[in-house]
Write a protein that holds these residues in place. Structure first.
Motif, mmCIF file in Angstrom:
data_model
loop_
_atom_site.group_PDB
_atom_site.id
_atom_site.type_symbol
_atom_site.label_atom_id
_atom_site.label_comp_id
_atom_site.label_asym_id
_atom_site.label_seq_id
_atom_site.Cartn_x
_atom_site.Cartn_y
_atom_site.Cartn_z
ATOM 1 N N ASN A 170 0.826 -1.209 0.000
ATOM 2 C CA ASN A 170 0.000 0.000 0.000
ATOM 3 C C ASN A 170 0.858 1.255 0.000
ATOM 4 O O ASN A 170 0.554 2.221 -0.692
ATOM 5 N N MET A 171 1.936 1.239 0.771
ATOM 6 C CA MET A 171 2.830 2.398 0.831
ATOM 7 C C MET A 171 3.492 2.624 -0.531
ATOM 8 O O MET A 171 3.574 3.764 -0.999
ATOM 9 N N LYS A 172 3.937 1.552 -1.176
ATOM 10 C CA LYS A 172 4.551 1.683 -2.501
ATOM 11 C C LYS A 172 3.547 2.235 -3.504
ATOM 12 O O LYS A 172 3.890 3.071 -4.343
ATOM 13 N N ALA A 173 2.296 1.787 -3.423
ATOM 14 C CA ALA A 173 1.263 2.282 -4.341
ATOM 15 C C ALA A 173 0.998 3.762 -4.107
ATOM 16 O O ALA A 173 0.845 4.536 -5.064
ATOM 17 N N ARG A 174 0.961 4.186 -2.856
ATOM 18 C CA ARG A 174 0.749 5.609 -2.545
ATOM 19 C C ARG A 174 1.891 6.468 -3.079
ATOM 20 O O ARG A 174 1.669 7.541 -3.636
ATOM 21 N N VAL A 175 3.111 6.011 -2.890
ATOM 22 C CA VAL A 175 4.279 6.749 -3.376
ATOM 23 C C VAL A 175 4.226 6.840 -4.897
ATOM 24 O O VAL A 175 4.484 7.898 -5.479
ATOM 25 N N SER A 176 3.866 5.750 -5.544
ATOM 26 C CA SER A 176 3.783 5.732 -6.999
ATOM 27 C C SER A 176 2.718 6.714 -7.496
ATOM 28 O O SER A 176 2.948 7.465 -8.447
ATOM 29 N N ARG A 177 1.541 6.730 -6.840
ATOM 30 C CA ARG A 177 0.477 7.675 -7.229
ATOM 31 C C ARG A 177 0.917 9.115 -7.004
ATOM 32 O O ARG A 177 0.666 9.997 -7.823
ATOM 33 N N ALA A 178 1.597 9.356 -5.891
ATOM 34 C CA ALA A 178 2.069 10.715 -5.587
ATOM 35 C C ALA A 178 3.090 11.167 -6.624
ATOM 36 O O ALA A 178 3.081 12.328 -7.052
ATOM 37 N N ASN A 179 3.957 10.239 -7.038
ATOM 38 C CA ASN A 179 4.951 10.592 -8.050
ATOM 39 C C ASN A 179 4.298 10.906 -9.389
ATOM 40 O O ASN A 179 4.747 11.804 -10.099
ATOM 41 N N ARG A 180 3.260 10.138 -9.736
ATOM 42 C CA ARG A 180 2.565 10.404 -11.009
ATOM 43 C C ARG A 180 1.868 11.759 -10.985
ATOM 44 O O ARG A 180 1.854 12.494 -11.960
ATOM 45 N N ALA A 182 2.744 14.354 -9.228
ATOM 46 C CA ALA A 182 3.743 15.421 -9.139
ATOM 47 C C ALA A 182 4.391 15.726 -10.491
ATOM 48 O O ALA A 182 4.969 16.789 -10.674
ATOM 49 N N ARG A 183 4.258 14.799 -11.438
ATOM 50 C CA ARG A 183 4.871 15.040 -12.770
ATOM 51 C C ARG A 183 4.076 16.096 -13.526
ATOM 52 O O ARG A 183 2.850 16.103 -13.515
#
Length: 184
Positions: A170-180, A182-183
């Motif tokens: 879940n943490m990895k998915a949240r980080v991935s969504r946040a990175n997307r 932020a682009r």
């Protein structure tokens, strides 16, 4: 529904043990169903069917581990036996609770708060199995008794490990969504 456990000390010759009756008032070895069988024999299916008749829901299995200096044919034999048992457990509809030898031994080979430091771990298992009401001289059966008795702790550890893995995903998915997001 109460979880009930069969312990399996999986190897070429596998020790198995489970409590067949309630065993609430007397500590007699006759309430332990136990023995040994080979992984390649039909008997393992009969044992598991008999265990299910007695309300067994989970199988606590010692995971095979290759130690430094292990011969390849020994490791392959253990892995083959483990795979055959996993298949039989799946066919029987039992929930598999894998555990490492170091986990159950550090929890079970304890008397009066002191870890049994005997050179031969099988002797320690036989002693603990007798304290749990199972008289046996077979180290594989004694290990299976200890594994069955360790079932509740093993299941709790397995569930905690699964929760931790789920939280990490879940943490990895949240980080991935946040990175997307932020682009630009």
């Amino acid at each position: 529904m109460t979880n009930r456990y069969i312990g399996l000390d999986i190897a070429a010759t596998t020790g198995y043990a489970f409590i067949a009756s309630s065993g609430t008032t007397e500590r007699a070895s006759n309430w332990w169903e136990r023995g040994t069988t080979r992984a390649d024999k039909q008997q393992k299916h009969d044992i598991l069917a008999h265990a299910k008749e007695h309300g067994i829901t989970h199988a606590v299995c010692e995971k095979p581990v290759a130690f430094a200096g292990s011969h390849a044919h020994v490791v392959l034999s253990m892995a083959t036996s483990y795979g055959r048992w996993l298949e039989a457990l799946d066919m029987a509809g039992l929930i598999v609770v894998p555990c490492l030898v170091a986990q159950w031994q550090s929890a079970m080979l304890v008397v009066n708060g002191k870890k049994l430091r005997q050179n031969d771990k099988k002797e320690a298992s036989i002693l603990v199995a007798s304290m749990l009401g199972c008289t046996t001289t077979d180290g594989d059966v004694a290990d299976a008794v200890c594994l069955a008795s360790y079932g509740t702790q093993a299941l709790a550890k397995m569930e905690a490990d699964e929760e931790l893995k789920k939280a990490e995903r879940n943490m990895k998915a949240r980080v991935s969504r946040a990175n997307r997001k932020a682009r630009p």
